[in-house]
Write a protein that holds these residues in place. Structure first.
Motif, short mmCIF file in Angstrom:
data_model
loop_
_atom_site.label_atom_id
_atom_site.label_comp_id
_atom_site.label_asym_id
_atom_site.label_seq_id
_atom_site.Cartn_x
_atom_site.Cartn_y
_atom_site.Cartn_z
N ALA A 22 38.32 43.54 59.20
CA ALA A 22 38.24 45.26 58.59
C ALA A 22 37.21 45.06 58.88
O ALA A 22 36.36 43.96 58.76
N ALA A 23 36.29 46.14 58.74
CA ALA A 23 34.63 45.96 58.47
C ALA A 23 34.25 45.64 56.68
O ALA A 23 35.01 44.87 55.95
N PRO A 24 33.34 44.52 56.99
CA PRO A 24 32.46 43.66 55.77
C PRO A 24 32.32 44.32 54.98
O PRO A 24 31.96 45.32 54.68
N LEU A 25 33.02 43.50 53.00
CA LEU A 25 32.18 44.96 52.17
C LEU A 25 31.66 45.33 52.03
O LEU A 25 29.84 43.86 52.78
N PRO A 26 30.60 45.90 51.86
CA PRO A 26 28.76 46.88 51.31
C PRO A 26 28.13 45.46 50.48
O PRO A 26 28.12 45.14 49.83
N LYS A 27 26.99 45.34 50.92
CA LYS A 27 26.47 43.40 50.20
C LYS A 27 25.88 44.51 49.37
O LYS A 27 25.07 43.90 48.46
N PRO A 28 24.77 45.49 49.35
CA PRO A 28 24.19 45.95 48.64
C PRO A 28 24.53 46.65 46.97
O PRO A 28 24.45 46.52 46.26
N ALA A 29 25.45 46.84 47.17
CA ALA A 29 26.39 47.43 45.91
C ALA A 29 27.44 47.25 46.03
O ALA A 29 27.98 46.51 46.71
N ARG A 30 28.23 46.88 44.58
CA ARG A 30 29.48 45.63 43.97
C ARG A 30 30.74 47.02 44.97
O ARG A 30 30.38 48.68 44.72
N ALA A 31 31.79 46.26 44.95
CA ALA A 31 32.74 46.78 45.95
C ALA A 31 33.89 47.23 45.11
O ALA A 31 33.81 45.84 44.65
N ALA A 32 34.54 47.74 44.70
CA ALA A 32 35.54 48.31 43.39
C ALA A 32 37.00 47.66 44.59
O ALA A 32 36.85 47.97 46.09
N ILE A 33 37.94 46.95 44.14
CA ILE A 33 38.53 46.38 45.31
C ILE A 33 40.06 47.11 44.48
O ILE A 33 40.26 46.51 43.33
N SER A 34 40.97 47.83 45.34
CA SER A 34 42.02 48.06 44.96
C SER A 34 42.69 46.38 45.23
O SER A 34 43.12 46.42 46.60
N LEU A 35 43.90 45.95 44.68
CA LEU A 35 44.94 45.27 45.35
C LEU A 35 46.28 45.82 45.25
O LEU A 35 46.40 46.63 44.57
N THR A 36 47.32 45.77 46.60
CA THR A 36 48.37 46.06 46.44
C THR A 36 49.72 44.72 46.87
O THR A 36 48.90 44.82 47.85
N VAL A 37 50.46 44.16 46.37
CA VAL A 37 51.11 43.68 46.89
C VAL A 37 52.90 43.95 46.73
O VAL A 37 53.71 44.66 45.82
N LEU A 58 36.78 32.74 45.16
CA LEU A 58 35.84 33.83 44.23
C LEU A 58 35.68 33.44 43.10
O LEU A 58 35.08 34.97 42.38
N HIS A 59 35.53 33.00 42.45
CA HIS A 59 35.79 32.27 40.91
C HIS A 59 34.22 33.94 39.63
O HIS A 59 34.14 33.75 39.00
N ASP A 60 33.19 32.53 40.31
CA ASP A 60 31.67 33.06 40.56
C ASP A 60 31.17 34.38 40.89
O ASP A 60 30.29 34.54 41.07
N SER A 61 31.95 34.88 41.98
CA SER A 61 31.35 36.31 42.87
C SER A 61 30.88 37.35 41.95
O SER A 61 31.80 37.71 41.12
N ARG A 62 30.06 37.70 42.54
CA ARG A 62 29.21 39.02 41.33
C ARG A 62 29.31 40.53 42.62
O ARG A 62 28.41 41.11 42.23
N ASP A 63 29.73 40.53 43.68
CA ASP A 63 29.48 40.68 44.33
C ASP A 63 30.58 41.94 44.37
O ASP A 63 30.84 43.41 45.03
N VAL A 64 32.20 42.23 43.72
CA VAL A 64 33.05 43.09 43.55
C VAL A 64 33.37 43.53 42.32
O VAL A 64 33.22 42.35 41.66
N GLU A 65 34.40 44.37 42.11
CA GLU A 65 34.85 44.51 40.96
C GLU A 65 35.84 44.95 40.91
O GLU A 65 37.11 45.47 41.94
N PHE A 66 36.97 44.22 40.43
CA PHE A 66 38.27 44.97 40.38
C PHE A 66 38.77 45.52 39.36
O PHE A 66 38.89 45.27 38.47
N ARG A 67 39.39 46.57 39.98
CA ARG A 67 39.97 47.79 38.88
C ARG A 67 41.10 47.91 39.57
O ARG A 67 41.57 48.11 38.54
N LEU A 68 41.93 48.14 40.80
CA LEU A 68 43.14 48.48 40.54
C LEU A 68 44.40 47.67 41.07
O LEU A 68 43.85 46.51 42.33
#
Length: 750
Positions: A22-37, A58-68
């Protein structure tokens, strides 16, 4: 929030388990992540390992948001575990994590409790209750107040709900049912706020869980929802849920217990094993741009939402997706077609198609969603994969290996990101660090990737079984990739070991694992996947502690697994109404015999022929290192000249014989359709004269010893044909006699 991004990133880590494509996550803004298991049966342990490692790294990362989060079956409980771990605390050692404590201890002995079997489910729900206890404790401890996540769970109704369409002119049955729950943290010491996140429409009425007057869902209702999503038919009885329909009550999201209607629910993976479409729908209806540039949830979902907000990435965790080829499915030939084989093919295709239907529809409706999709892939075979991913429940070490394999795959994909990651295995200075719990992971990386000294990393004595499982995964991978008939994927190929196998290289050996005969690592023609895996483990010195099998006897492991399934199926049959027991028992035994044929413990038979009639009984011996598989003891009473007992003028003498001995049912010659029997037995024939008196050359004219050899064939464990060759020794007063006695009849196992 202290954990929010860690939470989010946690999901990313797991999701990134396939981000190599997959393409790398956008770095300028936070990316919202949806996780399907997705659902995975005992491969839920693999999912758990991948989730744990990603969250920890990734416990201390600030690049993404976990939303779904969305999940089905085993994936639904792993989704909740990810939420509680990421929004709470992440232990530094895998064996102390909530993921490990949920999945690794659960074995077949905990699932199958004979006293708890019901007519609708062979397994006990006590395990589910044990799993729920630590989840509830973590729930009560509270989560970070910045956590605001929607959890989507797929289920299946036993009794379809009727939907009306085309202004009420059409009635459509609906068995699939999707629940959405919004979970908001309130800090330590306070349970999170859980509310229904749904709005009803005439075309798609959405279900609501029971709430209090304040709209909050008690944890017990959320727990039962997970139980429902995991209630695989036959394994677990249906789970009752009390629900309302969104839009049918005055207040949105409110479902008073007095207004709720009970319904029976089963595994959500029946029709939607990968609820990615549910995640996309929730994102379209609920996520919006916040003032700070991040994405937040609307107070109520907007059913008119059609666009996914920019910056959302959909991570898809499915342990069945591998970065190496699978053997092609056998193709049926019209020339050799049969009804049973055709029905089996249709049923298998139907199940796979139904479970992936929602995913296919999503890609047809929104082909552009593929650009926002991150897919995980396994790089090596999982120990629990055989037996429809159920094998892991038979050995604790299988589940532990798969947990570490999930960690390994998560790390590989995190490395691919190329960003600074604080890999958890390096944090030796943190409190509660347990270096022993990281030794298997180090051994795995040393063998698979050449990271470190393999001799040293895999040296600990208690890693014996783990070493054998690593070798098994390598042998299986090289066997699959060395087959020129197996097609490679057109793109996304990145498995170095598979490429080496395709070039004819031999699989590397794990230090401490003995070398077998050349070529033994290859799967033999006609060898079942389970038998292949158990043979390799037996050759590699795996100790089957839970199955209680001697080292080196992989064949006995298959027999023990089949016996366990047979006992469970027999117990389920015994719980049915009297008139249905035989039918259910037959189906249950046929299913168990598909794993490996096993004759009944006791078999009684009656045969009749032109010279002899026989009534016999045989008993199976417990297989061990001292006896070959299929060995039994037997005894029989036979009659000679039976017609002479009721008719005058017949010259054939009447005699009764009693014999006993051993019977062998060689596994290669037996199946559910036909069973081969080889008997060697001896005894005494009681004839018309005593053994000390002179007698003629007719069998039965006097008493004498007898030795018999029998070749028998039984169809469907009911219809028996046998040929008996008899030798009656001679002496001074009687002749030596040979006799040939065919017979046909019936038998009954019990």
């Amino acid at each position: 929030m202290r954990r929010s991004s860690g939470v989010v990133v946690a999901a990313v880590g797991v999701v990134l388990g396939g981000s190599a494509r997959a393409a790398p996550l956008p770095k300028p803004a936070r990316a919202a992540i949806s996780l399907t298991v997705s659902g995975g049966v005992s491969l839920g342990a693999y999912e758990a390992g991948a989730l744990y490692y990603s969250l920890a790294a990734l416990h201390d990362s600030r690049d993404v948001e976990f939303r779904l989060l969305t999940g089905a079956s085993a994936g639904s409980i792993n989704a909740l575990l990810a939420l509680l771990t990421a929004c709470g605390s992440i232990p530094p050692s895998p064996t102390t994590s909530l993921f490990w404590r949920t999945w690794v201890p659960v074995g077949f002995d905990r699932l199958y409790v004979p006293e708890a079997t019901t007519p609708l489910g062979v397994f006990s729900k006590e395990w589910l209750a044990q799993v729920a206890a630590p989840l509830q404790d973590a729930w009560r401890r509270g989560i970070d107040p910045s956590c605001d996540i929607v959890l989507g769970v797929s289920t299946t109704r036993m009794e379809p709900r009727t939907l009306r369409a085309a202004q009420g002119r059409l009635e459509l049955p609906q068995m699939e049912e999707k629940f959405a729950v919004r979970i908001q943290g309130r800090g330590p010491g306070r349970p999170p706020r859980a509310t229904n996140y749904a709005i009803g429409t005439d075309a798609h009425p959405e279900p609501l869980l029971v709430t209090g007057e304040d709209g909050e869902i008690p944890f017990s209702e959320l727990r039962d929802l997970l139980f429902a999503s995991m209630s695989f038919p036959v394994a677990f009885p249906p789970q009752t849920l009390r629900t309302c329909t969104a839009g049918s009550l005055s207040a949105p999201g409110i479902c008073p217990a007095s207004k709720a209607e009970p319904g029976r629910y089963i595994d959500g993976g029946v029709f939607d094993n990968s609820p990615l479409r549910l995640a996309v729908t929730l994102a379209r209806r609920g996520l919006r741009q916040g003032r700070d540039g991040g994405l937040t949830w609307r107070d109520l979902p907007d059913p008119s939402g059609r666009e996914v907000p920019a910056g959302v990435r959909f991570a898809f965790v499915d342990p069945s997706l591998a970065d190496y080829p699978s053997p092609p499915a056998p193709k049926s030939s019209a020339e050799h077609a049969s009804l049973l084989s055709e029905l089996q093919t249709i049923l298998g295709a139907f199940v796979e198609t139904a479970r992936s239907k929602e995913l296919r529809v999503l890609l047809e409706e929104s082909p552009d969603i593929a650009d926002q999709l991150i897919v995980t892939r396994r790089h090596f075979p999982a120990a629990s994969a055989p037996l429809f991913a159920f094998l892991g429940f038979f050995e604790t070490d299988f589940r532990a290996f798969d947990f570490y394999l999930g960690m390994y795959d998560a790390r590989r994909e995190l490395e691919h990101l190329g960003t600074a990651v604080d890999f958890p295995e390096r944090r030796r200075a943190v409190p509660d660090w347990e270096p022993v719990s990281w030794e298997p992971f180090a051994c795995m990386r040393a063998i698979y990737d050449g990271e470190g000294n393999a001799e040293e990393a895999c040296a600990p004595r208690d890693l014996g079984n783990f070493r054998a499982l690593v070798q098994l995964s390598i042998d299986q991978l090289y066997d699959a990739c060395s087959d020129p008939a197996v097609a490679r994927p057109a793109e996304g190929w990145s498995n170095i070991h598979c490429d080496l196998a395709a070039q004819g290289r031999l699989p590397p050996r794990v230090p401490g694992v003995s070398m077998g005969k050349p070529g033994d690592w290859k799967r033999r023609g006609g060898e079942a996947q389970l038998a292949y895996a158990m043979r390799l483990l037996g050759d590699d010195g795996f100790e089957f502690a839970d199955l209680d099998v001697p080292t080196g006897r992989g064949d006995l492991a298959v027999s023990r697994i089949r016996a366990a399934l047979g006992r469970a199926g027999g117990r389920l049959a015994s719980m049915q109404p009297f008139l249905e027991r035989a039918s259910v028992g037959f189906v249950a035994k046929a299913f168990a015999d598909a794993v490996a044929y096993s004759p009944p413990d006791f078999v009684a038979h009656l045969t009749m022929g032109p010279t002899e009639s026989e009534l016999g009984l045989s008993m199976k011996l417990r297989e061990s290192r001292f006896f070959p598989a299929g060995l039994r003891v037997m005894s029989a009473v036979y009659l000679r000249g039976l017609e002479n007992a009721f008719t005058t003028g017949v010259e054939a003498p009447f005699a009764i014989g009693a014999v006993g001995g051993v019977e062998l049912q060689p596994p290669p010659g037996s199946s559910i359709l036909a069973q081969l029997r080889l008997d060697l037995r001896g005894g005494w024939l009681f004839g018309e004269k005593t053994a000390t008196l002179a007698c003629d050359n007719r069998v039965g004219s006097c008493s004498r010893p007898v030795v018999q050899g029998v070749v028998g064939l039984t169809a469907l464990e009911r219809f028996r044909f046998q040929v008996t060759v008899e030798w009656y020794p001679g002496n001074g007063v009687r002749h030596q006699i040979w006799s040939f006695a065919p017979g046909i009849g019936i038998e009954q196992g019990f």
